[in-house]
Scaffold this motif. Structure first.
Motif: not given
Ligand SMILES: Nc1ncnc2c1ncn2[C@@H]1O[C@H](COP(=O)(O)OP(=O)(O)O)[C@@H](O)[C@H]1O
Ligand SMILES: [Mg+2]
Lengths: 253, 255
Positions: B4, B97-100
């Protein structure tokens, strides 16, 4: 590997005075469609937000794809995709640009190709180069769900995916959900509509006054209902009857 | 977590591309941030300029620093509006809710504000050159000017972020723009403060925009900057830090 995609135990959450979740327990089997059924304001979105790491619970545990949401939120986010209650599309971008943006953020190798495939699959190819603000409610929802599918997450959350859609758009969404599940994706959806849960779900849990009052397969739930009533026409109980019967029993206690 | 972190800059690049599209597709934003300051510059120079005594030979030279600050001030309302709509429409929720990296979305907006201001300031300076603006300043002075303008932009952007993230309505998100619009007007941006009545003059001399304007003006005309530059920097850095802390707090609460 465990067979459950999601395990929730003793989940509690309050907003200031309002005690929304009072100890929620359920499990979702891998590759199944799970429907969380509850009326407006019962706390469905609150559960979805906790499971998707947007909100922290007060107590209890939630494990998604084998990962605790509090301990490993970043890893949980790698395994999920959320379509929130209200279509979260960028209205100023075109449908295609929206999809490319999400594909890039998921670091996929060919964002344009992914976008074009999804547009095609969701019947949005003709509208690909129009701004999302010009889309109808049904198209917007389709784009919204398509955005969640970029990247093939093993678990997909759909918070009231058909609320506010016309019957035709609703059936299209159902079709998509079924397709997802046949491809092995675990689908967690919330709904206020009993027939939706009945149509789609392998497992159903009913959320009422902060707890899961009943859960199981449709067949399990039907067993809870008193045997077929003797009427002039023999009638199979619908989920609605079961729901009302259970609520009625609870309220009498 | 490793992966990330590695993607932070590319994610922020995607966010930047997205909101730059928003700006280029919004005529309103372009007009307010770039065209309006140019119109003001034309008005002041060609209509009012003859009557204003600044002690400089060329009024455009006197006016330009203030016009640049006005352009920046005009952009803040749009920054808070863009943040507000992202919160409102659930876009931040989707990103979160995203892998950011969590702050990539917010930094994307901040970077957008800086990049879009840089573009509009360059356009305004080009127009000023056509109108006869000339500066003997060297490359170092110009870099210093760029740095101060960037810092001023950043300061106002963080204030705008607080407003955009915490507002309950679109109007609430935009309200922050009004007091900020007034600051350059009641400063030495258009006329020297010594011509103002005493109460207004005291305000004009002690508010942050005046030392910023004076510093840029001094740099552009190759004059010594004196203490003004330190007062200007202190204001910007101080307000930036406080606004940043509050904006991050609201952002974490919202996200
Ligand atoms: N951020 C919040 N602050 C205070 N109350 C909230 C908040 N979010 C939801 N609620 C309240 O919590 C209850 C459950 O909300 P929600 O989870 O959205 O229910 P559902 O999705 O089932 O309609 C509602 O009464 C709602 O008003
Ligand atoms: Mg809800």
């Amino acid at each position: 590997m465990q067979n459950n995609s999601i395990q929730v135990k003793g989940l509690q959450k309050s907003y200031k005075q309002l005690n929304v979740l009072k100890g929620v327990d359920f499990e979702v089997e891998k590759g199944s469609i799970f429907a969380l059924l509850g009326s407006n304001g019962s706390g469905k979105t609150t559960i979805v937000k906790i499971l998707t790491t947007l909100l922290k619970q007060d107590s209890g545990t939630a494990v998604v794809n084998g990962l605790d949401v509090l301990a490993k939120p970043a890893n949980v986010r790698q395994s999920i995709s959320l379509t929130g209650q209200f279509a979260a599309v960028d209205e100023i971008l075109t449908g295609r640009e929206n999809l490319i943006m999400i594909a890039r953020l998921r670091h996929l190798s060919n964002p344009r190709q992914v976008a074009d495939d999804l547009l095609n699959r969701f019947g949005l190819t003709d509208a690909a180069h129009r701004r999302a603000s010009t889309y109808s409610g049904g198209m917007r929802r389709r784009l919204d769900i398509a955005m969640s599918l970029a990247g093939r997450s093993p678990i997909i959350f759909l918070d009231e995916p058909t609320t506010g859609l016309d019957p035709e758009a609703r059936i299209e969404v159902w079709k998509m959900v079924r397709e997802l599940a046949t491809n092995g994706t675990t689908v967690f959806l919330t709904t206020q509509y009993l027939d939706e849960a009945e149509q789609l779900a392998d497992q159903i849990a009913i959320l009422h006054e902060g707890r899961i009052i009943v859960s199981g397969t449709l067949a399990d739930l039907k067993k809870l209902f008193p045997p077929a009533q003797v009427e002039y026409i023999e009638k199979q109980p619908t989920l609605e009857d079961i729901f009302l019967a259970i609520i009625g029993k609870k309220e009498k206690n | 977590m490793e992966t990330i972190k590695n993607y932070f800059f590319s994610d922020m690049g995607v966010m930047l591309g997205r909101s730059m599209r928003h700006i280029f597709r919004s005529l309103d934003t372009i007009i307010t941030v770039t065209i309006m300051p140019i119109a003001m510059m034309l008005l002041f120079v060609y209509v009012l300029g003859g009557a204003i005594q600044t002690g400089t030979s060329n009024y455009v030279d006197y006016l330009l620093p203030g016009i640049l600050l006005i352009a920046i001030a005009n952009s803040v309302g749009y920054t808070s509006y863009r943040l507000f709509t992202d919160v409102q429409r659930g876009i931040f929720e989707r990103f979160n809710s995203m892998p950011i990296a969590r702050s990539a979305a917010l930094w994307g907006h901040v970077l957008t504000s800086l990049v879009s201001n840089a573009i509009s300031l360059v356009v305004i300076i080009l127009v000023a050159l056509l109108m006869g603006f000339r500066s003997p300043a060297g490359i170092l002075s110009w870099l210093a000017v760029a740095g101060i303008l960037a810092l001023f932009s950043l300061t106002l952007t963080w204030i705008a972020a607080i407003a955009g993230l915490s507002a309950k309505s679109v109007d609430g998100a935009g309200v922050i723009a009004y007091p900020i619009h007034f600051l350059p007007l009641i400063s030495s941006a258009f006329v020297p403060t010594r011509t103002m009545p005493s109460g207004v003059r005291a305000f004009a001399e002690y508010q942050p925009v005046t030392p910023i304007v004076e510093t840029i003006r001094a740099l552009l005309s190759n004059q010594p900057v004196g203490n003004e530059i330190w007062i200007a920097l202190a204001w910007c850095v101080g307000i930036s830090c406080i606004a940043y802390i509050f904006a991050m707090r609201v952002y974490k609460k919202r996200g």
